[in-house]
Motif scaffolding. Structure first.
Motif: not given
Ligand SMILES: Nc1ncnc2c1ncn2[C@@H]1O[C@H](COP(=O)(O)OP(=O)(O)OP(=O)(O)O)[C@@H](O)[C@H]1O
Ligand SMILES: [Mg+2]
Length: 423
Positions: A197-200, A205-207
């Protein structure tokens, strides 16, 4: 005057005075925290002041909080090292673009991987009052956190911590396939595979901010398995379940309750991953503009603030449970990423639930019980099965018969009389 403020040396404290201050602060800390704060090393070597104090523990949450403290005392800092077991912060020059002699400035180091945790600071010449205060605040923080482990703190503040849900697994809850599927997709998968989920989110996300669910609301009538399901989830993802009954925390600690709730959130962070189950959220029900008790209002505001920050540091996920979502504060509802509705069981589900608590009955018998138990919850069905067993046990004892399961008629009778009594 302008020159004086540019010059760090003007407002330093003499070495001996600094030493007295630090020693006195650590003595006070020993008394206050009721622990033995180890003797600090305070020395002056090759023109550099050095203070080193052993601390009890160096958790990640602690490091982050220490960074906050440093930021409160020192104007400009840069992180010099940030790796497991060694974290160092370097104070910059007043003129940020001037890097010469930067290593003469205050440097604060945290070290220790599994043992020998310590906080050290070094600086060329003497320390300023603010720098001494900063160091003392850091040591205080380290000791305040390590005083008790998070589980003990949680219990002290009125939460219960379950690290093992006994023999509970998904089969314990009969039916509810839709609920189970939603939970598998929206809670279990992210908790078990946070990196995916974090790598997606890193790509999209820009930030960077996490896209994992942080707070989920379980909503439904009493006795339909909300609490049980939370325990099953905790067991499946192998994190502790921190159970917080809001109502009893409020009645037990009235004025103190909002601070306690905040402390519970802090302790969960220190656990480094948990399901924080906030039960009886209805007790906070009522719109904020009605005449709400002061304690309720304060608890609600702690909850609103903490829900915003949850999950950003550690793997804590909040599950709230309520019987009356329609009465909840709108700001509170909006903090939850998702609501999972637990309905009363349908007829087919009631048959399965009876099947869990009376497995010796035939499918036809279970269907008859289901047809007779309209609008009963899983809890009531379980209670009725238990009543039947107790009634049957008394009969066996009186007639001195060997153990056997109650016959269908006994169950049917219990259910019929319960429904009749309700009408
Ligand atoms: N679908 C089900 N299958 C088997 N047992 C069930 C089911 N639903 C509820 N139960 C039983 O009912 C008991 C009560 O459930 P639980 O405490 O989880 O309900 P709840 O929704 O949290 O209720 P409340 O809103 O009152 O807190 C559970 O211990 C469980 O034994
Ligand atoms: Mg419950």
């Amino acid at each position: 005057m302008a020159i004086a403020t540019m010059n760090n040396e003007t407002d330093t404290i003499s070495f001996d005075q600094m030493k007295t201050q630090v020693n006195r602060a650590l003595e006070e800390l020993s008394i206050k925290s009721n622990t033995i704060v180890s003797e600090p090393y305070i020395g002056f070597e090759k023109g550099f002041t050095k203070i080193s104090v052993s601390i009890p523990e160096l958790s990640h949450a602690l490091i982050i909080q220490c960074l906050g403290i440093i930021k409160d005392h020192l104007e400009h800092i840069r992180i010099h090292a940030f790796s497991d077991g060694y974290y160092a912060v370097q104070a910059l020059n007043k003129n940020l673009f001037k890097t010469e002699n930067i290593f003469d400035n205050l440097k604060i180091e945290f070290s220790g991987l599994t043992t020998n945790f310590k906080i050290e600071c070094t600086k060329k010449g003497n320390l300023s009052q603010e720098e001494i205060n900063c160091f003392i605040a850091l040591v205080n923080k380290a000791y305040s956190q390590a005083k008790e482990n998070p589980v003990i703190r949680l219990i002290k503040y009125g939460a219960s911590v379950y690290t093992d849900a006994g023999g509970l697994d998904w089969n314990y809850i009969a039916g509810y396939e839709e609920v189970k599927r939603t939970i598998r997709e929206s809670i279990i998968l992210p908790l078990k595979n946070p990196k995916v989920y974090d790598s997606i989110a890193e790509i999209t996300r820009k930030t960077f901010e996490t896209n994992r669910p942080k707070a989920i609301l379980f909503e439904g009538p009493p006795g339909v398995g909300k609490t049980t399901v939370a325990r099953i989830i905790a067991k499946e993802v192998q994190v502790p379940l921190v159970y917080v009954p809001v109502e009893s925390i409020m009645s037990k600690w009235y004025g103190q309750s909002s601070q306690n709730l905040a402390a519970i959130f802090d302790a969960c962070d220190d656990l480094g991953g948990s399901i924080l189950f906030i039960d009886e959220i209805d007790s906070l029900a009522g719109s904020r503009d009605q005449n709400m008790y002061e304690a309720t209002r304060r608890i609600l505001s702690v909850l609103l603030r903490r829900l915003d920050g949850i999950g950003s540091i550690t793997n804590t996920i909040v599950i709230g449970a309520t019987n009356r979502k329609q009465d909840l504060d709108h700001a509170l509802i909006s903090r939850f990423d998702q609501t999972i509705h637990f309905p009363l069981p349908g007829e087919q589900e009631r048959a399965s639930i009876f099947g869990n608590y009376a497995k010796h009955l035939t499918p036809e018998e279970l269907n008859k019980l289901a047809a007779a138990s309209h609008s009963l919850s899983g809890r009531t069905i379980k209670d009725l099965c238990e009543q039947t067993e107790r009634r049957w046990a008394r009969k066996l004892i009186i007639k001195d018969l060997p153990p056997s399961p109650p016959p269908f008629e006994y169950y049917y009778h219990t259910v019929k009389s319960f429904i009749a009594a309700q009408a």
